[in-house]
Design an enzyme around this catalytic site. Sequence first.
Site, PDB file in Angstrom:
ATOM      1  N   ASP A 177       8.926  -6.413   2.534  1.00 35.90           N
ATOM      2  CA  ASP A 177       8.986  -5.781   3.855  1.00 35.90           C
ATOM      3  C   ASP A 177      10.408  -5.294   4.026  1.00 35.90           C
ATOM      4  OD1 ASP A 177       7.251  -5.195   6.205  1.00 35.90           O
ATOM      5  OD2 ASP A 177       8.989  -6.039   7.226  1.00 35.90           O
ATOM      6  N   SER A 178      10.523  -4.039   4.387  1.00 33.36           N
ATOM      7  CA  SER A 178      11.851  -3.448   4.392  1.00 33.36           C
ATOM      8  C   SER A 178      11.967  -2.432   5.506  1.00 33.36           C
ATOM      9  CB  SER A 178      12.120  -2.787   3.035  1.00 33.36           C
ATOM     10  OG  SER A 178      11.013  -2.020   2.632  1.00 33.36           O
ATOM     11  N   ASN A 210       0.828  -1.208   0.000  1.00 33.60           N
ATOM     12  CA  ASN A 210       0.000   0.000   0.000  1.00 33.60           C
ATOM     13  C   ASN A 210       0.861   1.257   0.000  1.00 33.60           C
ATOM     14  OD1 ASN A 210      -2.439  -1.487   0.123  1.00 33.60           O
ATOM     15  ND2 ASN A 210      -2.084  -1.846   2.305  1.00 33.60           N
ATOM     16  N   HIS A 246      18.944  -1.948  -1.225  1.00 26.04           N
ATOM     17  CA  HIS A 246      18.474  -3.210  -0.656  1.00 26.04           C
ATOM     18  C   HIS A 246      17.364  -3.813  -1.536  1.00 26.04           C
ATOM     19  CE1 HIS A 246      16.143   0.214   0.485  1.00 26.04           C
ATOM     20  NE2 HIS A 246      15.298  -0.414   1.271  1.00 26.04           N
ATOM     21  N   ARG A 247      16.455  -2.956  -2.033  1.00 21.10           N
ATOM     22  CA  ARG A 247      15.320  -3.441  -2.840  1.00 21.10           C
ATOM     23  C   ARG A 247      15.808  -3.929  -4.206  1.00 21.10           C
ATOM     24  NH1 ARG A 247      12.611   0.467  -1.611  1.00 21.10           N
ATOM     25  NH2 ARG A 247      11.745  -0.657   0.150  1.00 21.10           N
ATOM     26  N   LYS A 294       7.206   2.993  -2.519  1.00 18.59           N
ATOM     27  CA  LYS A 294       7.895   1.705  -2.572  1.00 18.59           C
ATOM     28  C   LYS A 294       7.437   0.928  -3.815  1.00 18.59           C
ATOM     29  CE  LYS A 294       7.098  -1.657   0.585  1.00 18.59           C
ATOM     30  NZ  LYS A 294       7.138  -2.208   1.957  1.00 18.59           N
ATOM     31  N   LYS A 322      19.913   4.629  -7.443  1.00 20.24           N
ATOM     32  CA  LYS A 322      19.395   4.049  -6.189  1.00 20.24           C
ATOM     33  C   LYS A 322      19.026   2.581  -6.413  1.00 20.24           C
ATOM     34  CE  LYS A 322      15.967   3.926  -2.545  1.00 20.24           C
ATOM     35  NZ  LYS A 322      14.722   4.328  -1.905  1.00 20.24           N
TER      36      LYS A 322
HETATM   37  P1  IMP Z   1       6.985  -1.534   5.256  1.00 17.90           P
HETATM   38  O1  IMP Z   1       5.914  -1.065   4.321  1.00 17.90           O
HETATM   39  O2  IMP Z   1       6.498  -2.047   6.564  1.00 17.90           O
HETATM   40  O3  IMP Z   1       7.944  -2.477   4.596  1.00 17.90           O
HETATM   41  O4  IMP Z   1       7.761  -0.204   5.648  1.00 17.90           O
HETATM   42  C1  IMP Z   1       8.977   0.123   5.164  1.00 17.90           C
HETATM   43  C2  IMP Z   1       9.470   1.390   5.844  1.00 17.90           C
HETATM   44  O5  IMP Z   1      10.891   1.306   5.907  1.00 17.90           O
HETATM   45  C3  IMP Z   1       9.130   2.622   5.033  1.00 17.90           C
HETATM   46  O6  IMP Z   1       7.980   3.261   5.499  1.00 17.90           O
HETATM   47  C4  IMP Z   1      10.361   3.481   5.222  1.00 17.90           C
HETATM   48  O7  IMP Z   1      10.250   4.206   6.411  1.00 17.90           O
HETATM   49  C5  IMP Z   1      11.480   2.471   5.403  1.00 17.90           C
HETATM   50  N1  IMP Z   1      12.109   2.142   4.107  1.00 17.90           N
HETATM   51  C6  IMP Z   1      12.038   0.965   3.420  1.00 17.90           C
HETATM   52  N2  IMP Z   1      12.697   1.045   2.264  1.00 17.90           N
HETATM   53  C7  IMP Z   1      13.176   2.302   2.192  1.00 17.90           C
HETATM   54  C8  IMP Z   1      13.935   2.983   1.202  1.00 17.90           C
HETATM   55  O8  IMP Z   1      14.266   2.481   0.112  1.00 17.90           O
HETATM   56  N3  IMP Z   1      14.250   4.249   1.500  1.00 17.90           N
HETATM   57  C9  IMP Z   1      13.884   4.864   2.654  1.00 17.90           C
HETATM   58  N4  IMP Z   1      13.166   4.279   3.600  1.00 17.90           N
HETATM   59  C10 IMP Z   1      12.808   2.990   3.370  1.00 17.90           C
END
Ligand code: IMP
Length: 203
Positions: free
Chosen positions: A69-70, A8, A180-181, A12, A175
């Site tokens: 998930d990141s 959502n 990581h992604r 991302k 980027k």
């Molecule tokens: P998720 O939707 O629970 O995976 O939330 C990931 C959260 O990690 C995001 O809201 C960001 O705060 C942080 N995050 C993950 N990937 C990135 C990135 O590529 N850049 C900056 N923040 C990231």
Amino acid sequence: MKLLLASNNAKKRAELVRILGGHGIEVVVPADLGLALDPVEDGATFAENARKKALAFAAATPLPVLADDSGLAVDALDGAPGVRSARFAGEPSDDARNRRLLLERLADVPDAKRSARFVCALALAQEGKVLAEASGACEGRILSAERGHGGFGYDPLFLDPGSGLTFAELDSSRKDALSHRGRALTHLVESLRRLGWIEGRAP
Ligand code: IMP
């Protein structure tokens, strides 16, 4: 191959769509299918949360579902905000508030001790089963003030040591190559090729 991106988070999702498009994979998003799911992300690890999200959306569509998930792990904070990265400063998730809180928590930490990494876990699921998983990480350092306007989340505070630029200062293709992604997706695409789900060689 066509898949549903179980996220959502529009920023991302945009990164995932961009990278997957380069591999010839067609992507639909939850709104395209009229899906409005918000699975609880209460796992102890990124991988657990990615599996949960992928399986929750896979219960609502026959398409293969990819979940990401990141988050950010900061060494001086014992790995926080970690799996709580999106909600570090509370609900609802707010990137600017999260960055401010991170700066507050690191206020007394010297440059040399501000090492951190972004981590990404991916899970691909279909019909109640996880078909493939992959992860990726990238190392950097947390600055004491924001720099740059690109990206999202913690990007303006995350310095890539190789270029001397923050992830919010790098252009999007740079980027994707370092992040990581981008790394997790490269591993996932390799698995999908081995499984015969997609053809050809990496672009
Ligand atoms: P998720 O939707 O629970 O995976 O939330 C990931 C959260 O990690 C995001 O809201 C960001 O705060 C942080 N995050 C993950 N990937 C990135 C990135 O590529 N850049 C900056 N923040 C990231």
